[in-house]
Design a protein around this motif. Structure first.
Motif, PDB file in Angstrom:
ATOM      1  N   ASP A 208     -25.191 -31.565 -42.407  1.00  0.00           N
ATOM      2  CA  ASP A 208     -25.213 -32.667 -41.434  1.00  0.00           C
ATOM      3  C   ASP A 208     -26.237 -32.435 -40.334  1.00  0.00           C
ATOM      4  O   ASP A 208     -26.595 -33.356 -39.605  1.00  0.00           O
ATOM      5  CB  ASP A 208     -23.843 -32.796 -40.747  1.00  0.00           C
ATOM      6  CG  ASP A 208     -22.795 -33.225 -41.735  1.00  0.00           C
ATOM      7  OD1 ASP A 208     -23.177 -33.808 -42.768  1.00  0.00           O
ATOM      8  OD2 ASP A 208     -21.612 -32.949 -41.479  1.00  0.00           O
ATOM      9  N   VAL A 209     -26.657 -31.190 -40.191  1.00  0.00           N
ATOM     10  CA  VAL A 209     -27.588 -30.845 -39.115  1.00  0.00           C
ATOM     11  C   VAL A 209     -28.895 -30.350 -39.738  1.00  0.00           C
ATOM     12  O   VAL A 209     -28.887 -29.532 -40.655  1.00  0.00           O
ATOM     13  CB  VAL A 209     -26.984 -29.753 -38.200  1.00  0.00           C
ATOM     14  CG1 VAL A 209     -28.006 -29.268 -37.179  1.00  0.00           C
ATOM     15  CG2 VAL A 209     -25.736 -30.283 -37.499  1.00  0.00           C
ATOM     16  N   VAL A 210     -30.015 -30.883 -39.223  1.00  0.00           N
ATOM     17  CA  VAL A 210     -31.329 -30.486 -39.726  1.00  0.00           C
ATOM     18  C   VAL A 210     -32.146 -29.938 -38.568  1.00  0.00           C
ATOM     19  O   VAL A 210     -32.279 -30.595 -37.523  1.00  0.00           O
ATOM     20  CB  VAL A 210     -32.073 -31.686 -40.360  1.00  0.00           C
ATOM     21  CG1 VAL A 210     -33.421 -31.235 -40.925  1.00  0.00           C
ATOM     22  CG2 VAL A 210     -31.238 -32.328 -41.459  1.00  0.00           C
ATOM     23  N   LEU A 211     -32.670 -28.749 -38.759  1.00  0.00           N
ATOM     24  CA  LEU A 211     -33.513 -28.115 -37.738  1.00  0.00           C
ATOM     25  C   LEU A 211     -34.966 -28.192 -38.215  1.00  0.00           C
ATOM     26  O   LEU A 211     -35.248 -27.923 -39.385  1.00  0.00           O
ATOM     27  CB  LEU A 211     -33.067 -26.659 -37.569  1.00  0.00           C
ATOM     28  CG  LEU A 211     -33.850 -25.761 -36.609  1.00  0.00           C
ATOM     29  CD1 LEU A 211     -32.917 -24.701 -36.023  1.00  0.00           C
ATOM     30  CD2 LEU A 211     -35.037 -25.062 -37.291  1.00  0.00           C
ATOM     31  N   VAL A 212     -35.869 -28.579 -37.316  1.00  0.00           N
ATOM     32  CA  VAL A 212     -37.292 -28.619 -37.658  1.00  0.00           C
ATOM     33  C   VAL A 212     -38.023 -27.611 -36.770  1.00  0.00           C
ATOM     34  O   VAL A 212     -37.804 -27.575 -35.554  1.00  0.00           O
ATOM     35  CB  VAL A 212     -37.882 -30.033 -37.433  1.00  0.00           C
ATOM     36  CG1 VAL A 212     -39.369 -30.053 -37.821  1.00  0.00           C
ATOM     37  CG2 VAL A 212     -37.109 -31.079 -38.236  1.00  0.00           C
ATOM     38  N   HIS A 213     -38.852 -26.789 -37.413  1.00  0.00           N
ATOM     39  CA  HIS A 213     -39.586 -25.776 -36.651  1.00  0.00           C
ATOM     40  C   HIS A 213     -41.023 -25.661 -37.169  1.00  0.00           C
ATOM     41  O   HIS A 213     -41.265 -25.712 -38.372  1.00  0.00           O
ATOM     42  CB  HIS A 213     -38.876 -24.421 -36.762  1.00  0.00           C
ATOM     43  CG  HIS A 213     -39.560 -23.336 -36.003  1.00  0.00           C
ATOM     44  ND1 HIS A 213     -39.693 -23.362 -34.625  1.00  0.00           N
ATOM     45  CD2 HIS A 213     -40.197 -22.211 -36.409  1.00  0.00           C
ATOM     46  CE1 HIS A 213     -40.364 -22.293 -34.229  1.00  0.00           C
ATOM     47  NE2 HIS A 213     -40.686 -21.583 -35.292  1.00  0.00           N
ATOM     48  N   ASP A 214     -41.966 -25.497 -36.231  1.00  0.00           N
ATOM     49  CA  ASP A 214     -43.372 -25.283 -36.580  1.00  0.00           C
ATOM     50  C   ASP A 214     -43.621 -23.797 -36.823  1.00  0.00           C
ATOM     51  O   ASP A 214     -43.332 -22.973 -35.930  1.00  0.00           O
ATOM     52  CB  ASP A 214     -44.284 -25.696 -35.415  1.00  0.00           C
ATOM     53  CG  ASP A 214     -44.399 -27.200 -35.256  1.00  0.00           C
ATOM     54  OD1 ASP A 214     -43.940 -27.934 -36.139  1.00  0.00           O
ATOM     55  OD2 ASP A 214     -44.974 -27.622 -34.228  1.00  0.00           O
ATOM     56  N   ALA A 215     -44.199 -23.474 -37.968  1.00  0.00           N
ATOM     57  CA  ALA A 215     -44.562 -22.070 -38.222  1.00  0.00           C
ATOM     58  C   ALA A 215     -45.556 -21.565 -37.178  1.00  0.00           C
ATOM     59  O   ALA A 215     -45.712 -20.353 -36.998  1.00  0.00           O
ATOM     60  CB  ALA A 215     -45.154 -21.941 -39.622  1.00  0.00           C
ATOM     61  N   ALA A 216     -46.208 -22.486 -36.488  1.00  0.00           N
ATOM     62  CA  ALA A 216     -47.184 -22.114 -35.451  1.00  0.00           C
ATOM     63  C   ALA A 216     -46.514 -21.559 -34.193  1.00  0.00           C
ATOM     64  O   ALA A 216     -47.202 -21.191 -33.230  1.00  0.00           O
ATOM     65  CB  ALA A 216     -48.039 -23.327 -35.099  1.00  0.00           C
ATOM     66  N   ARG A 217     -45.160 -21.501 -34.176  1.00  0.00           N
ATOM     67  CA  ARG A 217     -44.441 -20.890 -33.031  1.00  0.00           C
ATOM     68  C   ARG A 217     -43.720 -19.628 -33.501  1.00  0.00           C
ATOM     69  O   ARG A 217     -42.493 -19.613 -33.675  1.00  0.00           O
ATOM     70  CB  ARG A 217     -43.440 -21.884 -32.419  1.00  0.00           C
ATOM     71  CG  ARG A 217     -44.110 -23.056 -31.739  1.00  0.00           C
ATOM     72  CD  ARG A 217     -43.136 -23.870 -30.918  1.00  0.00           C
ATOM     73  NE  ARG A 217     -43.758 -25.081 -30.439  1.00  0.00           N
ATOM     74  CZ  ARG A 217     -44.440 -25.179 -29.291  1.00  0.00           C
ATOM     75  NH1 ARG A 217     -44.560 -24.147 -28.488  1.00  0.00           N
ATOM     76  NH2 ARG A 217     -44.994 -26.337 -28.945  1.00  0.00           N
ATOM     77  N   PRO A 218     -44.460 -18.547 -33.694  1.00  0.00           N
ATOM     78  CA  PRO A 218     -43.863 -17.328 -34.265  1.00  0.00           C
ATOM     79  C   PRO A 218     -42.955 -16.584 -33.295  1.00  0.00           C
ATOM     80  O   PRO A 218     -42.238 -15.676 -33.705  1.00  0.00           O
ATOM     81  CB  PRO A 218     -45.097 -16.478 -34.605  1.00  0.00           C
ATOM     82  CG  PRO A 218     -46.148 -16.931 -33.640  1.00  0.00           C
ATOM     83  CD  PRO A 218     -45.905 -18.397 -33.458  1.00  0.00           C
ATOM     84  N   LEU A 219     -42.974 -16.946 -32.003  1.00  0.00           N
ATOM     85  CA  LEU A 219     -42.159 -16.213 -31.035  1.00  0.00           C
ATOM     86  C   LEU A 219     -40.758 -16.798 -30.863  1.00  0.00           C
ATOM     87  O   LEU A 219     -40.011 -16.378 -29.978  1.00  0.00           O
ATOM     88  CB  LEU A 219     -42.894 -16.127 -29.690  1.00  0.00           C
ATOM     89  CG  LEU A 219     -43.996 -15.062 -29.763  1.00  0.00           C
ATOM     90  CD1 LEU A 219     -45.338 -15.641 -29.398  1.00  0.00           C
ATOM     91  CD2 LEU A 219     -43.656 -13.868 -28.890  1.00  0.00           C
ATOM     92  N   VAL A 220     -40.417 -17.735 -31.707  1.00  0.00           N
ATOM     93  CA  VAL A 220     -39.048 -18.283 -31.666  1.00  0.00           C
ATOM     94  C   VAL A 220     -38.050 -17.143 -31.886  1.00  0.00           C
ATOM     95  O   VAL A 220     -38.347 -16.189 -32.608  1.00  0.00           O
ATOM     96  CB  VAL A 220     -38.877 -19.385 -32.745  1.00  0.00           C
ATOM     97  CG1 VAL A 220     -39.000 -18.832 -34.152  1.00  0.00           C
ATOM     98  CG2 VAL A 220     -37.559 -20.112 -32.562  1.00  0.00           C
TER      99      VAL A 220
END
Ligand code: C5P
Length: 216
Positions: free
Chosen positions: A87-99
């Motif tokens: 029910d939950v979708v997370l979107v993340h940019d690989a260009a933010r490696p410090l997550v």
């Protein structure tokens, strides 16, 4: 439970490297791997789908899909491949490696505990921001209410599906996914994030990311 979509299909022309940005070496490993480690460390993230450049194999523990011509199309391709179990979708940019796993958890927690359609990582703006017409300043914005938006962005699946069901031109013009949810009248909540969660765009950003990762 959540599915994570990581977009890693960009060429990263502003970085000026041969290989696609997400696969540039950073602290001894491909940039993408740092984000995957943070996501793998969060129990609520059940699956990870990665939008990849042509000819690149999916990293261990992920499902790979070919990315699209624009970032938003890569998000859409990953969402389609993700199935509809979560029910939950997370979107993340690989260009933010410090997550960090903590930031991922904070975003998931915000969505779960508030009446909203999306919860997005963002850092308070520290510069004064002015709007101009050409070189002439038109107005100065009130910094107290301004946020520099990052990823991860987590969504109620139905809200993200609705947001992405636009034509390609409108999708391509959006600079983040949450803005499409806003346009649909959805409620988007900011989650305070460290400025260290920077986006690697230029060689300067890459150097800075390297130094920050080495100091961890
Ligand atoms: O180019 P930019 O830094 O704005 O890209 C943000 C993220 O979107 C990056 O992780 C990049 O790999 C991804 N992207 C993508 N497909 C594209 C363009 C960008 O997955 N066509």
């Amino acid at each position: 439970m959540a599915v994570a979509l990581v977009v890693a299909a960009g060429r990263g022309e502003r970085l000026g490297t041969e290989r696609p940005k997400a696969f540039v070496m950073l602290g001894g490993r491909p940039m993408l791997q740092w984000s995957l480690d943070a996501l793998h460390a969060v129990d609520a993230v059940r699956r990870i789908v990665v939008a990849l450049p042509p000819g690149v194999h999916a990293p261990a523990g992920t499902l790979g899909v070919p990315g699209g011509a624009e970032r938003s199309q890569s998000v859409r391709a990953a969402l389609r491949a993700a199935g509809d179990d979560d029910d939950v979708v997370l979107v993340h940019d690989a260009a933010r490696p410090l997550v960090t796993a903590q930031l991922v958890q904070d975003c998931l927690h915000a969505l779960a505990t508030h009446d909203c359609d999306a919860a997005i990582a963002a850092a308070r703006v520290t510069d004064t921001i002015k709007e101009s017409d050409g070189d002439e300043v038109v107005r100065t914005l009130d910094r107290a209410n301004l946020w520099a938006v990052q990823t991860p962005q987590v969504f109620d699946r139905a809200a993200l599906e609705r947001a992405l069901s636009r034509d390609d031109a409108e999708l391509a013009a959006a600079t983040d996914d949450a803005s499409l949810v806003e346009r649909d009248g959805g409620t988007v909540r900011v989650v305070s994030a460290p400025r260290e969660n920077l986006k690697v765009t230029t060689p300067f950003d890459l150097r800075l990311a390297e130094l920050l990762l080495a100091a961890r």
